[in-house]
Design a protein around this motif. Structure first.
Motif, PDB file in Angstrom:
ATOM      1  N   ILE A   6      70.004  21.193  32.732  1.00 34.77           N
ATOM      2  CA  ILE A   6      69.107  20.172  32.192  1.00 34.77           C
ATOM      3  C   ILE A   6      67.767  20.815  31.849  1.00 34.77           C
ATOM      4  O   ILE A   6      67.136  21.441  32.698  1.00 34.77           O
ATOM      5  CB  ILE A   6      68.887  19.021  33.199  1.00 34.77           C
ATOM      6  N   GLY A   7      67.333  20.646  30.598  1.00 34.95           N
ATOM      7  CA  GLY A   7      66.032  21.143  30.180  1.00 34.95           C
ATOM      8  C   GLY A   7      64.933  20.143  30.505  1.00 34.95           C
ATOM      9  O   GLY A   7      65.179  18.935  30.529  1.00 34.95           O
ATOM     10  N   PHE A   8      63.720  20.642  30.743  1.00 33.34           N
ATOM     11  CA  PHE A   8      62.615  19.733  31.072  1.00 33.34           C
ATOM     12  C   PHE A   8      61.289  20.384  30.716  1.00 33.34           C
ATOM     13  O   PHE A   8      61.181  21.606  30.551  1.00 33.34           O
ATOM     14  CB  PHE A   8      62.639  19.354  32.564  1.00 33.34           C
ATOM     15  N   LEU A   9      60.259  19.555  30.612  1.00 32.80           N
ATOM     16  CA  LEU A   9      58.879  19.987  30.491  1.00 32.80           C
ATOM     17  C   LEU A   9      58.161  19.716  31.809  1.00 32.80           C
ATOM     18  O   LEU A   9      58.528  18.773  32.521  1.00 32.80           O
ATOM     19  CB  LEU A   9      58.172  19.239  29.346  1.00 32.80           C
ATOM     20  N   PRO A  10      57.139  20.495  32.146  1.00 34.42           N
ATOM     21  CA  PRO A  10      56.433  20.314  33.429  1.00 34.42           C
ATOM     22  C   PRO A  10      55.553  19.074  33.426  1.00 34.42           C
ATOM     23  O   PRO A  10      54.355  19.124  33.164  1.00 34.42           O
ATOM     24  CB  PRO A  10      55.606  21.605  33.553  1.00 34.42           C
ATOM     25  N   ALA A  44      68.854  16.846  28.631  1.00 35.87           N
ATOM     26  CA  ALA A  44      67.429  17.140  28.598  1.00 35.87           C
ATOM     27  C   ALA A  44      66.595  15.935  28.999  1.00 35.87           C
ATOM     28  O   ALA A  44      66.934  14.796  28.679  1.00 35.87           O
ATOM     29  CB  ALA A  44      67.001  17.605  27.202  1.00 35.87           C
ATOM     30  N   HIS A  45      65.518  16.206  29.703  1.00 32.17           N
ATOM     31  CA  HIS A  45      64.378  15.304  29.896  1.00 32.17           C
ATOM     32  C   HIS A  45      63.632  15.362  28.562  1.00 32.17           C
ATOM     33  O   HIS A  45      63.152  16.417  28.154  1.00 32.17           O
ATOM     34  CB  HIS A  45      63.557  15.867  31.059  1.00 32.17           C
ATOM     35  N   LEU A  46      63.583  14.224  27.822  1.00 35.51           N
ATOM     36  CA  LEU A  46      63.112  14.273  26.442  1.00 35.51           C
ATOM     37  C   LEU A  46      62.294  13.032  26.105  1.00 35.51           C
ATOM     38  O   LEU A  46      62.572  11.941  26.616  1.00 35.51           O
ATOM     39  CB  LEU A  46      64.314  14.358  25.491  1.00 35.51           C
ATOM     40  N   VAL A  47      61.295  13.193  25.233  1.00 34.91           N
ATOM     41  CA  VAL A  47      60.587  12.026  24.716  1.00 34.91           C
ATOM     42  C   VAL A  47      61.581  11.192  23.903  1.00 34.91           C
ATOM     43  O   VAL A  47      62.301  11.715  23.051  1.00 34.91           O
ATOM     44  CB  VAL A  47      59.366  12.430  23.867  1.00 34.91           C
ATOM     45  N   ALA A  48      61.596   9.891  24.162  1.00 34.51           N
ATOM     46  CA  ALA A  48      62.631   9.021  23.597  1.00 34.51           C
ATOM     47  C   ALA A  48      62.702   9.063  22.070  1.00 34.51           C
ATOM     48  O   ALA A  48      63.812   9.134  21.505  1.00 34.51           O
ATOM     49  CB  ALA A  48      62.415   7.588  24.086  1.00 34.51           C
ATOM     50  N   PRO A  49      61.570   9.017  21.336  1.00 32.62           N
ATOM     51  CA  PRO A  49      61.691   9.007  19.876  1.00 32.62           C
ATOM     52  C   PRO A  49      62.329  10.267  19.306  1.00 32.62           C
ATOM     53  O   PRO A  49      62.938  10.220  18.229  1.00 32.62           O
ATOM     54  CB  PRO A  49      60.240   8.858  19.398  1.00 32.62           C
ATOM     55  N   VAL A  51      58.942   2.258  26.754  1.00 36.31           N
ATOM     56  CA  VAL A  51      59.901   3.327  27.049  1.00 36.31           C
ATOM     57  C   VAL A  51      59.227   4.681  26.832  1.00 36.31           C
ATOM     58  O   VAL A  51      58.459   4.874  25.898  1.00 36.31           O
ATOM     59  CB  VAL A  51      61.171   3.180  26.185  1.00 36.31           C
ATOM     60  N   GLU A  52      59.533   5.619  27.713  1.00 38.83           N
ATOM     61  CA  GLU A  52      58.844   6.915  27.686  1.00 38.83           C
ATOM     62  C   GLU A  52      59.862   8.056  27.621  1.00 38.83           C
ATOM     63  O   GLU A  52      60.332   8.391  26.565  1.00 38.83           O
ATOM     64  CB  GLU A  52      57.926   7.014  28.916  1.00 38.83           C
ATOM     65  N   LYS A  53      60.238   8.655  28.757  1.00 35.20           N
ATOM     66  CA  LYS A  53      61.188   9.762  28.740  1.00 35.20           C
ATOM     67  C   LYS A  53      62.605   9.255  28.994  1.00 35.20           C
ATOM     68  O   LYS A  53      62.812   8.238  29.666  1.00 35.20           O
ATOM     69  CB  LYS A  53      60.845  10.798  29.817  1.00 35.20           C
ATOM     70  N   VAL A  54      63.568  10.003  28.449  1.00 37.87           N
ATOM     71  CA  VAL A  54      64.973   9.633  28.596  1.00 37.87           C
ATOM     72  C   VAL A  54      65.792  10.861  28.957  1.00 37.87           C
ATOM     73  O   VAL A  54      65.350  11.999  28.771  1.00 37.87           O
ATOM     74  CB  VAL A  54      65.529   9.002  27.296  1.00 37.87           C
ATOM     75  N   LEU A  55      66.985  10.605  29.469  1.00 40.81           N
ATOM     76  CA  LEU A  55      67.994  11.645  29.578  1.00 40.81           C
ATOM     77  C   LEU A  55      68.726  11.675  28.243  1.00 40.81           C
ATOM     78  O   LEU A  55      69.367  10.699  27.860  1.00 40.81           O
ATOM     79  CB  LEU A  55      68.984  11.330  30.701  1.00 40.81           C
ATOM     80  N   ALA A  56      68.595  12.780  27.525  1.00 44.12           N
ATOM     81  CA  ALA A  56      69.234  12.916  26.212  1.00 44.12           C
ATOM     82  C   ALA A  56      70.357  13.935  26.286  1.00 44.12           C
ATOM     83  O   ALA A  56      70.241  14.965  26.953  1.00 44.12           O
ATOM     84  CB  ALA A  56      68.210  13.338  25.166  1.00 44.12           C
ATOM     85  N   MET A  57      71.429  13.627  25.588  1.00 40.60           N
ATOM     86  CA  MET A  57      72.587  14.515  25.532  1.00 40.60           C
ATOM     87  C   MET A  57      73.140  14.512  24.115  1.00 40.60           C
ATOM     88  O   MET A  57      72.923  13.569  23.357  1.00 40.60           O
ATOM     89  CB  MET A  57      73.667  14.047  26.517  1.00 40.60           C
ATOM     90  N   ARG A  58      73.859  15.550  23.777  1.00 36.93           N
ATOM     91  CA  ARG A  58      74.609  15.511  22.524  1.00 36.93           C
ATOM     92  C   ARG A  58      75.762  14.531  22.696  1.00 36.93           C
ATOM     93  O   ARG A  58      76.395  14.466  23.752  1.00 36.93           O
ATOM     94  CB  ARG A  58      75.157  16.901  22.164  1.00 36.93           C
ATOM     95  N   ALA A  59      76.036  13.759  21.675  1.00 36.80           N
ATOM     96  CA  ALA A  59      77.102  12.764  21.770  1.00 36.80           C
ATOM     97  C   ALA A  59      78.440  13.420  22.091  1.00 36.80           C
ATOM     98  O   ALA A  59      79.270  12.843  22.810  1.00 36.80           O
ATOM     99  CB  ALA A  59      77.191  11.963  20.480  1.00 36.80           C
ATOM    100  N   GLU A  60      78.658  14.621  21.600  1.00 34.62           N
ATOM    101  CA  GLU A  60      79.935  15.302  21.855  1.00 34.62           C
ATOM    102  C   GLU A  60      80.111  15.612  23.340  1.00 34.62           C
ATOM    103  O   GLU A  60      81.238  15.600  23.862  1.00 34.62           O
ATOM    104  CB  GLU A  60      80.028  16.581  21.027  1.00 34.62           C
TER     105      GLU A  60
END
Length: 404
Positions: free
Chosen positions: A8-12, A58-63, A214-223
């Motif tokens: 899982i990728g993330f920003l500090p 990834a920990h990701l900004v939702a937009p 809404v702020e950060k989300v768990l993002a994944m590739r759909a595959e």
């Protein structure tokens, strides 16, 4: 037992807490997962590492998850958001000289009053040939959209009356100190670090602009979701358990100490602990003040991926990219958020599960509201926008037409 590895990728940032705690407190292991965390410094790198298979989630900004699925700025890649990592938690911090012009005292500003004063300064700066410059963490970030929403509503034209540029969260205080920007909209602990260094003053928090935004989300590739749905469901359960742990007052100090480590935020413990407990220092040397719901990680099904929230983000994408509204793109944006996966993961757990996947955003005022659920009892609290508007995901064109 053997564990399935997931990277899982993330920003500090403080709102990277849930994947970090899922690893450090054993919630991942309890679901048969060995969580590996990959730290980056920009959202573009977090996204690219995810898209090219260097990470699984990834920990990701939702937009940015939505923009990636729609092909904004790069070739489109189908994305999935099965879990929201947090609501709100950002602030608008002004350089000290600007803060002294627009703020009367050491308390949070009122969005309307502060906006009126900032407009006068912004227009004077335009007349002098040197616009105010604000830093946000990415073009496709809630920070950018929250800042723009507020500015436009108080009569300040983004990109005309003020300039908005990109700055990495860990370097935001440095950019303020160098005089490169006049204000930032970033997540914690970087606002507080700017305050503690004496280079910034927190003027607003984003919960004042859109409560429960809404702020950060768990993002994944759909595959990835399609290939191993069981792994995704286990990850959702691990993060949900981490969220319950994170908001427990008894765990705050331990959580802050973990997040502060060099491999995670690499930041002082004190501002991290303050953010976790909704206490924020607005001015250097001042006592922290309590800001209820400054960060929102668990209650009221906060982790549920409402498709109406994705629709609002799409509406702002249309607004600020200057692109025409497309029903097909709107549907695609909403489909990135996956409440079906969230429900499947937590079925039988006792967690409240909303029966609807979309709702009217910004319609709950000072009172709470009972909401339909397929499991558990769900009460939703205040979620208003500061200007009193509500967002109907079924009528985005009408909403866009009503905006300044």
């Amino acid at each position: 037992m053997s564990l399935d590895t997931i990277r899982i990728g993330f920003l500090p940032l403080v709102d990277a807490a849930l994947p970090i705690l899922a690893r450090e407190q054993g919630f991942g292991e309890a679901e048969g997962l060995a969580i590996e965390l990959v730290r980056d410094m920009t959202w573009a790198t977090v996204r690219d590492r995810l898209l090219y298979g260097h990470t699984d989630a990834a920990h990701l900004v939702a937009p940015l998850a939505i923009a990636t699925a729609l092909g904004r700025g790069r070739p489109a890649v189908p994305m999935a958001v099965p879990f929201v990592l947090g609501l709100n938690g950002n602030a608008i911090t002004l350089a000290v000289p600007l803060a002294e012009q627009v703020l009367d005292d050491d308390s949070l500003g009122d969005p309307v009053m502060l906006g009126g004063r900032l407009r006068a300064v912004a227009l004077a700066r335009v007349a002098a040939g040197k616009r105010l410059r604000f830093g946000v963490v990415h073009r496709y970030s809630s920070h950018n959209y929250m800042l723009r929403y507020w500015l436009a509503a108080v009569g300040i034209r983004p990109d005309v009356d003020v300039e908005i540029v990109t700055t990495s969260p860990p370097f935001a205080a440095d950019a303020l100190a160098a005089g490169e920007i006049d204000g930032i909209c970033v997540g914690e602990p970087w606002n507080s670090i700017a305050v503690d260094r004496g280079v910034g003053r927190i003027a607003l928090v984003t919960a004042q602009i859109w409560r429960r935004g809404v702020e950060k989300v768990l993002a994944m590739r759909a595959e990835t979701v399609d290939r191993d749905p069981d792994l995704v469901r286990r990850l959702v359960r691990a993060l949900h358990a981490a969220a319950a742990h994170f908001i427990d007052p008894a765990t705050r100090n331990d959580s802050a100490a973990i997040l502060a480590r060099p491999e995670y935020l690499d930041a002082p413990v004190d501002p991290i602990a303050r953010a976790i407990s909704d206490w924020v220092r607005l001015v250097q040397g001042a006592a922290p003040v309590e800001i209820p719901d400054f960060m929102f990680q668990y209650r009221e099904a906060a982790n549920f991926p409402w498709r109406s929230q994705a629709a609002w983000l799409y509406s702002q994408m249309v607004r600020w990219d200057g692109t025409p509204y497309s029903p097909e793109d709107a549907a695609a944006a909403e489909s990135v958020f996956r409440p079906d996966i969230y429900r499947a993961a937590l079925a039988g757990s006792g967690a409240p599960l909303p029966s609807a996947s979309s709702k009217l955003e910004g319609a709950i005022d000072g009172t709470s509201l009972g909401a339909g659920s397929t499991q558990g009892r769900l009460i939703l609290g205040r979620d208003q926008f500061f200007d009193g508007r509500a967002f109907d995901p079924d009528d985005i064109p009408q909403y866009l037409a009503s905006l300044p």
